[in-house]
Design a protein around this motif. Sequence first.
Motif, mmCIF file in Angstrom:
data_model
loop_
_atom_site.group_PDB
_atom_site.id
_atom_site.type_symbol
_atom_site.label_atom_id
_atom_site.label_comp_id
_atom_site.label_asym_id
_atom_site.label_seq_id
_atom_site.Cartn_x
_atom_site.Cartn_y
_atom_site.Cartn_z
ATOM 1 N N ASP A 69 -8.113 -2.913 3.234
ATOM 2 C CA ASP A 69 -8.837 -3.116 1.974
ATOM 3 C C ASP A 69 -10.074 -2.227 1.859
ATOM 4 O O ASP A 69 -10.684 -2.144 0.782
ATOM 5 N N LEU A 70 -10.444 -1.539 2.950
ATOM 6 C CA LEU A 70 -11.560 -0.601 2.901
ATOM 7 C C LEU A 70 -11.105 0.831 2.644
ATOM 8 O O LEU A 70 -11.926 1.735 2.521
ATOM 9 N N ILE A 71 -9.786 1.030 2.567
ATOM 10 C CA ILE A 71 -9.222 2.375 2.469
ATOM 11 C C ILE A 71 -8.818 2.677 1.021
ATOM 12 O O ILE A 71 -7.983 1.978 0.437
ATOM 13 N N THR A 72 -9.409 3.709 0.448
ATOM 14 C CA THR A 72 -9.118 4.096 -0.939
ATOM 15 C C THR A 72 -7.708 4.649 -1.073
ATOM 16 O O THR A 72 -7.011 4.403 -2.065
ATOM 17 N N GLY A 73 -7.287 5.435 -0.085
ATOM 18 C CA GLY A 73 -5.958 6.024 -0.109
ATOM 19 C C GLY A 73 -5.640 6.631 1.240
ATOM 20 O O GLY A 73 -6.533 6.954 2.027
ATOM 21 N N ILE A 74 -4.346 6.766 1.528
ATOM 22 C CA ILE A 74 -3.883 7.389 2.764
ATOM 23 C C ILE A 74 -3.221 8.714 2.395
ATOM 24 O O ILE A 74 -2.203 8.734 1.686
ATOM 25 N N ILE A 75 -3.824 9.804 2.844
ATOM 26 C CA ILE A 75 -3.344 11.142 2.509
ATOM 27 C C ILE A 75 -2.262 11.544 3.506
ATOM 28 O O ILE A 75 -2.499 11.590 4.710
ATOM 29 N N THR A 76 -1.060 11.833 3.001
ATOM 30 C CA THR A 76 0.066 12.213 3.848
ATOM 31 C C THR A 76 0.689 13.503 3.316
ATOM 32 O O THR A 76 0.286 14.019 2.266
ATOM 33 N N GLU A 77 1.712 13.967 4.013
ATOM 34 C CA GLU A 77 2.405 15.173 3.583
ATOM 35 C C GLU A 77 3.222 14.977 2.310
ATOM 36 O O GLU A 77 3.617 15.945 1.670
ATOM 37 N N VAL A 78 3.487 13.709 1.925
ATOM 38 C CA VAL A 78 4.259 13.462 0.705
ATOM 39 C C VAL A 78 3.374 13.027 -0.459
ATOM 40 O O VAL A 78 3.877 12.756 -1.550
ATOM 41 N N GLY A 79 2.072 12.952 -0.229
ATOM 42 C CA GLY A 79 1.172 12.569 -1.311
ATOM 43 C C GLY A 79 0.098 11.622 -0.835
ATOM 44 O O GLY A 79 0.021 11.273 0.354
ATOM 45 N N VAL A 80 -0.750 11.192 -1.750
ATOM 46 C CA VAL A 80 -1.819 10.240 -1.452
ATOM 47 C C VAL A 80 -1.296 8.844 -1.772
ATOM 48 O O VAL A 80 -1.073 8.501 -2.939
ATOM 49 N N LEU A 81 -1.084 8.047 -0.746
ATOM 50 C CA LEU A 81 -0.499 6.721 -0.908
ATOM 51 C C LEU A 81 -1.595 5.710 -1.214
ATOM 52 O O LEU A 81 -2.699 5.773 -0.685
ATOM 53 N N LYS A 82 -1.252 4.754 -2.071
ATOM 54 C CA LYS A 82 -2.205 3.742 -2.504
ATOM 55 C C LYS A 82 -1.698 2.342 -2.150
ATOM 56 O O LYS A 82 -0.513 2.138 -1.871
ATOM 57 N N ALA A 83 -2.627 1.370 -2.189
ATOM 58 C CA ALA A 83 -2.256 -0.019 -1.966
ATOM 59 C C ALA A 83 -1.357 -0.501 -3.116
ATOM 60 O O ALA A 83 -1.461 0.011 -4.240
ATOM 61 N N PRO A 84 -0.473 -1.461 -2.858
ATOM 62 C CA PRO A 84 -0.258 -2.137 -1.577
ATOM 63 C C PRO A 84 0.446 -1.232 -0.572
ATOM 64 O O PRO A 84 1.544 -0.736 -0.840
ATOM 65 N N TYR A 85 -0.200 -1.039 0.594
ATOM 66 C CA TYR A 85 0.298 -0.073 1.575
ATOM 67 C C TYR A 85 1.603 -0.517 2.216
ATOM 68 O O TYR A 85 2.405 0.324 2.628
ATOM 69 N N ILE A 86 1.793 -1.801 2.314
ATOM 70 C CA ILE A 86 3.035 -2.270 2.919
ATOM 71 C C ILE A 86 4.240 -1.767 2.124
ATOM 72 O O ILE A 86 5.325 -1.551 2.671
ATOM 73 N N GLU A 87 4.028 -1.533 0.836
ATOM 74 C CA GLU A 87 5.098 -1.003 -0.017
ATOM 75 C C GLU A 87 5.108 0.526 0.007
ATOM 76 O O GLU A 87 6.161 1.144 0.238
ATOM 77 N N SER A 88 3.959 1.153 -0.210
ATOM 78 C CA SER A 88 3.936 2.617 -0.310
ATOM 79 C C SER A 88 4.257 3.283 1.025
ATOM 80 O O SER A 88 4.971 4.303 1.060
ATOM 81 N N LEU A 89 3.786 2.726 2.126
ATOM 82 C CA LEU A 89 4.084 3.312 3.435
ATOM 83 C C LEU A 89 5.561 3.167 3.777
ATOM 84 O O LEU A 89 6.181 4.087 4.313
ATOM 85 N N SER A 90 6.124 2.005 3.467
ATOM 86 C CA SER A 90 7.545 1.785 3.754
ATOM 87 C C SER A 90 8.419 2.724 2.934
ATOM 88 O O SER A 90 9.399 3.285 3.433
ATOM 89 N N ARG A 91 8.066 2.926 1.674
ATOM 90 C CA ARG A 91 8.832 3.828 0.821
ATOM 91 C C ARG A 91 8.713 5.268 1.309
ATOM 92 O O ARG A 91 9.697 6.017 1.332
ATOM 93 N N ALA A 92 7.498 5.642 1.731
ATOM 94 C CA ALA A 92 7.310 7.012 2.211
ATOM 95 C C ALA A 92 8.090 7.256 3.497
ATOM 96 O O ALA A 92 8.742 8.303 3.657
ATOM 97 N N LYS A 93 8.067 6.301 4.419
ATOM 98 C CA LYS A 93 8.816 6.451 5.673
ATOM 99 C C LYS A 93 10.314 6.492 5.452
ATOM 100 O O LYS A 93 11.056 7.126 6.210
#
Length: 349
Positions: free
Chosen positions: A318-342
């Motif tokens: 909840d302190l993280i604005t976004g997670i910058i990865t090779e496929v884009g800047v992922l946003k919360a809810p991370y449990i969804e965006s990270l799973s989709r990216a992986k």
Amino acid sequence: MIPTLYWEDDVVMILDQRKLPGKTVFMPCRDMRRVIYCIQTLATRGAPAIGVAAAMGLALAARSIRIKNKDLFMERFAEKVEVMRAARPTAVNLSWACDRILNLVAKSDLDIEGIKALIKDESQRMLDEDIEINRAMGKNGAAVVPDPAVIITHCNAGSLATGGYGTALGVVRAAHEAGKKVSVIADETRPLLQGARLTAWEMVQEGIPVKVAVDSSSGVLMSREMVDICVVGADRIAKNGDAANKIGTFNLALQAQRHNVPFYVAAPLSTVDLDTPTGEAIPIEERDPAEVTHIGGRLLAPPEADALNFAFDVTPNDLITGIITEVGVLKAPYIESLSRAKAGLISKE
């Protein structure tokens, strides 16, 4: 950019980052034990670099096995993989690299000599991929950097922490290359001063303005509106987006929230561990207390005093604005965006 590690014939050459910025020394590694020594003593460090080093170390390990029976060779190699996996617990890229090499070998129908060559080729491929991934990550991250911008970072997440280019500092580099007027505040990062020694050194080499600040100054810097954005790296990101990074990152994130400064984590998808549900499940390495009580071999604290030396902390999602990865800047809810990216459901930007 000076290389972090590379093959020189059948020897792995690893830049000894403990000697920077004073000396540029490469350590020749002719066996896996030497690579593990480099990982454990922080001669090489940073999650992506550790992953590549692990793969190269396994290539050396495979070459050292003098068994002609393929089944016995595979059994012995699997044992060496587990020794490598135990080298450092927090950085998930180490286990990721071990699994990638082990799976590759398990699927191969080559003979033993062919497998040995295959592992070495794969380690080089992982190094090349890491640089490409970091450049893509940098481009994605540069888009969220204001112009002009003062960027604060913690520890070192530059080319030295990767195969090349960098994660958090890759974002800085890409913004600079895009013509944005950026400068960096590098937290010194006690106790081993990776920010003061390594991040500042990289920025000086790139011609990007940099100032070193003590770790505890982030609050006053942000309260005086001297920081526009925070970008840090990560050693492991849990399924819910909690991110482990060098000790002190959590404190920086808390100050960023208090002062409404965007806080981004930059890391490749290989650092995302969907098997770790939350940050509470991330193992946190504890290192030698002497790293805290001594600087450059000189005792600073009373000899009777002990010390606490957690190498990492975990920043809640909840302190993280976004997670910058090779496929884009992922946003919360991370449990969804990270799973989709992986899962490959988010296309590269």
